[in-house]
Write an enzyme that holds these catalytic residues in place. Structure first.
Site, PDB file in Angstrom:
ATOM      1  N   GLN A  35     -32.475 -12.966  21.477  1.00  0.00           N
ATOM      2  CA  GLN A  35     -31.236 -12.631  20.632  1.00  0.00           C
ATOM      3  C   GLN A  35     -30.930 -13.827  19.665  1.00  0.00           C
ATOM      4  O   GLN A  35     -31.163 -14.982  20.151  1.00  0.00           O
ATOM      5  CB  GLN A  35     -29.968 -12.285  21.556  1.00  0.00           C
ATOM      6  N   ASP A  81     -22.015  -7.992  33.399  1.00  0.00           N
ATOM      7  CA  ASP A  81     -21.406  -8.763  32.268  1.00  0.00           C
ATOM      8  C   ASP A  81     -22.382  -8.720  31.211  1.00  0.00           C
ATOM      9  O   ASP A  81     -22.769  -9.986  30.709  1.00  0.00           O
ATOM     10  CB  ASP A  81     -20.837  -9.956  32.572  1.00  0.00           C
ATOM     11  N   ASP A 122     -22.772 -17.116  30.031  1.00  0.00           N
ATOM     12  CA  ASP A 122     -21.692 -18.242  29.455  1.00  0.00           C
ATOM     13  C   ASP A 122     -20.906 -18.662  31.073  1.00  0.00           C
ATOM     14  O   ASP A 122     -20.412 -19.993  30.906  1.00  0.00           O
ATOM     15  CB  ASP A 122     -20.496 -17.576  28.686  1.00  0.00           C
ATOM     16  N   PRO A 128     -31.663  -6.737  24.552  1.00  0.00           N
ATOM     17  CA  PRO A 128     -32.038  -6.671  25.648  1.00  0.00           C
ATOM     18  C   PRO A 128     -30.839  -6.034  26.606  1.00  0.00           C
ATOM     19  O   PRO A 128     -31.123  -5.627  27.769  1.00  0.00           O
ATOM     20  CB  PRO A 128     -31.969  -8.346  26.168  1.00  0.00           C
ATOM     21  N   THR A 171     -24.315  -7.928  27.183  1.00  0.00           N
ATOM     22  CA  THR A 171     -24.297  -7.642  26.020  1.00  0.00           C
ATOM     23  C   THR A 171     -23.879  -6.341  25.483  1.00  0.00           C
ATOM     24  O   THR A 171     -23.671  -5.418  26.507  1.00  0.00           O
ATOM     25  CB  THR A 171     -25.257  -8.356  24.964  1.00  0.00           C
ATOM     26  N   ASP A 172     -23.742  -6.015  24.455  1.00  0.00           N
ATOM     27  CA  ASP A 172     -23.734  -4.593  24.002  1.00  0.00           C
ATOM     28  C   ASP A 172     -24.907  -3.851  24.158  1.00  0.00           C
ATOM     29  O   ASP A 172     -25.935  -4.293  24.143  1.00  0.00           O
ATOM     30  CB  ASP A 172     -22.984  -4.440  22.785  1.00  0.00           C
TER      31      ASP A 172
HETATM   32  N1  SAM Z   1     -18.942 -12.949  29.476  1.00  0.00           N
HETATM   33  C1  SAM Z   1     -18.812 -12.734  27.665  1.00  0.00           C
HETATM   34  C2  SAM Z   1     -17.646 -12.229  27.511  1.00  0.00           C
HETATM   35  O1  SAM Z   1     -16.683 -12.859  27.717  1.00  0.00           O
HETATM   36  O2  SAM Z   1     -17.716 -10.942  26.744  1.00  0.00           O
HETATM   37  C3  SAM Z   1     -20.041 -11.778  27.199  1.00  0.00           C
HETATM   38  C4  SAM Z   1     -21.098 -11.595  28.180  1.00  0.00           C
HETATM   39  S1  SAM Z   1     -22.628 -12.440  28.143  1.00  0.00           S
HETATM   40  C5  SAM Z   1     -22.547 -13.812  26.918  1.00  0.00           C
HETATM   41  C6  SAM Z   1     -23.731 -11.514  27.950  1.00  0.00           C
HETATM   42  C7  SAM Z   1     -24.974 -11.790  28.534  1.00  0.00           C
HETATM   43  O3  SAM Z   1     -26.028 -10.786  29.344  1.00  0.00           O
HETATM   44  C8  SAM Z   1     -25.837 -12.645  27.850  1.00  0.00           C
HETATM   45  O4  SAM Z   1     -26.286 -13.977  28.573  1.00  0.00           O
HETATM   46  C9  SAM Z   1     -27.446 -12.076  27.720  1.00  0.00           C
HETATM   47  O5  SAM Z   1     -28.393 -12.756  27.919  1.00  0.00           O
HETATM   48  C10 SAM Z   1     -27.267 -11.202  29.097  1.00  0.00           C
HETATM   49  N2  SAM Z   1     -28.176 -10.082  29.219  1.00  0.00           N
HETATM   50  C11 SAM Z   1     -28.499  -9.164  28.210  1.00  0.00           C
HETATM   51  N3  SAM Z   1     -29.251  -8.401  28.744  1.00  0.00           N
HETATM   52  C12 SAM Z   1     -29.542  -8.599  29.803  1.00  0.00           C
HETATM   53  C13 SAM Z   1     -30.576  -7.759  30.698  1.00  0.00           C
HETATM   54  N4  SAM Z   1     -31.131  -6.897  30.602  1.00  0.00           N
HETATM   55  N5  SAM Z   1     -30.599  -8.314  31.985  1.00  0.00           N
HETATM   56  C14 SAM Z   1     -29.715  -9.544  32.284  1.00  0.00           C
HETATM   57  N6  SAM Z   1     -29.127 -10.187  31.448  1.00  0.00           N
HETATM   58  C15 SAM Z   1     -28.680  -9.700  30.253  1.00  0.00           C
END
Ligand code: SAM
Length: 295
Positions: free
Chosen positions: A43, A167, A98, A174, A169-170
């Site tokens: 990403q 938690d 994060d 991924p 991403t949208d």
């Molecule tokens: N905690 C944040 C908030 O306050 O909205 C947002 C969420 S966090 C940044 C989203 C995480 O989901 C990212 O670190 C991303 O790499 C992870 N992610 C996305 N797809 C994933 C998957 N299939 N398996 C594990 N982690 C995933």
């Protein structure tokens, strides 16, 4: 004559995410200082100081968090499922690169915390630019860190976790697989008999498009499905935001405020003083839906 307001791209982060794109409504954040911009294997990642919301993280052009209100998101998504559960010992956090959920989860008396994020580079920039969020969570001995797809990870852990917090991403890139029925089934199988899961979902503006269909998928697996609502000022959702909680046995909405308060005191002790949004009464209120958002 009002001053003309020009949005020159170099000084503004313009977020074109789901509801915005569909409703031709977009949020713009003034960039005071760009701190990081790069692309991982999965990403695009951006970190910048904004004028009104403090430091912000965006992934694939979508705001993930802001310094000004991340505590609301992380307190709600962490404490509501954990304090709804009668005696959680083992927690799984999927996503949350994060470190905000880990920070909140470490306040509980848990035996083990498993953390799984697909992108080690998000964890890397979080440690470097956002440590005010994780506060050393990634090096806590109680936290077991795995860098892999959360869907693959839960396949290997059946009947194992008391609470699972997704938690992600949208549903793009991924994160997409974490919004699909096969993943919900794997989460159900990975939970113990009275396990509870919570999924970051989206704005109530997308009630018919995302919220209700997700609840229908989860209801085929879980005994109890409850939407949880919270204000997220830095999200371009135009109204409250939704997490979806799914429980195999207990009804989280039936846990009363005195019980929540007793668990909070017993499990967090003086760490409860650090909470800035969550209270037992707010826990209960977050599960009450106005008529248009009732499932
Ligand atoms: N905690 C944040 C908030 O306050 O909205 C947002 C969420 S966090 C940044 C989203 C995480 O989901 C990212 O670190 C991303 O790499 C992870 N992610 C996305 N797809 C994933 C998957 N299939 N398996 C594990 N982690 C995933």
């Amino acid at each position: 004559m009002s001053k003309k307001f020009c949005l020159n791209a170099s000084d503004w982060f313009i977020e074109t995410s789901f509801p915005g794109v569909r409703r031709c409504k977009m949020d713009a954040f003034h960039i005071d200082k760009r701190l990081f911009e790069g692309r991982s294997q999965f990403q695009k990642m951006q970190v910048f100081e904004s004028r009104g919301f403090g430091r912000m993280l965006a992934l694939d052009g979508i705001i993930q968090l802001s310094e000004s209100d991340e505590f609301i998101y992380h307190e709600v998504i962490t404490h509501i499922p954990l304090l709804s559960h009668p005696a959680p010992k083992r927690l799984l956090v999927i996503g949350g690169g994060d470190g905000g959920v880990l920070r909140e989860a470490r306040k509980h008396k848990l035996q083990e915390i498993y953390f799984v994020d697909i992108d080690k580079e998000v964890v890397g920039i979080a440690k470097k630019y956002l440590d005010f969020i994780a506060r050393g969570s990634f090096s806590d001995k109680k936290v077991k860190v795995f860098i892999e797809d959360g869907r693959q990870f839960v396949k290997r852990h059946k009947n194992f976790f008391d609470v699972i917090i997704v938690d992600s991403t949208d549903p793009v890139g991924p994160g997409k697989v974490l919004f699909e029925a096969p993943f919900y089934r794997l989460v159900h199988e990975s939970l113990t008999g009275d396990g509870i899961a919570i999924f970051q979902l989206g704005p109530f503006l997308d009630f018919d498009l995302i919220i209700r269909p997700t609840a229908e998928k989860l209801k085929r697996l879980f005994r109890q499905v409850n939407p949880v609502r919270l204000p997220m000022p830095s999200y371009s959702c135009g109204c409250e935001y939704c997490f979806m909680m799914a429980s195999k046995k207990i009804d989280p909405a039936a846990v009363n405020v005195p019980t929540i308060a007793r668990r909070l005191a017993a499990r967090l002790g003086n760490k409860a003083a650090s909470l800035k949004y969550y209270t037992p009464a707010m826990h209960k209120a977050s599960l009450v839906m106005p008529k248009l958002w009732q499932l």
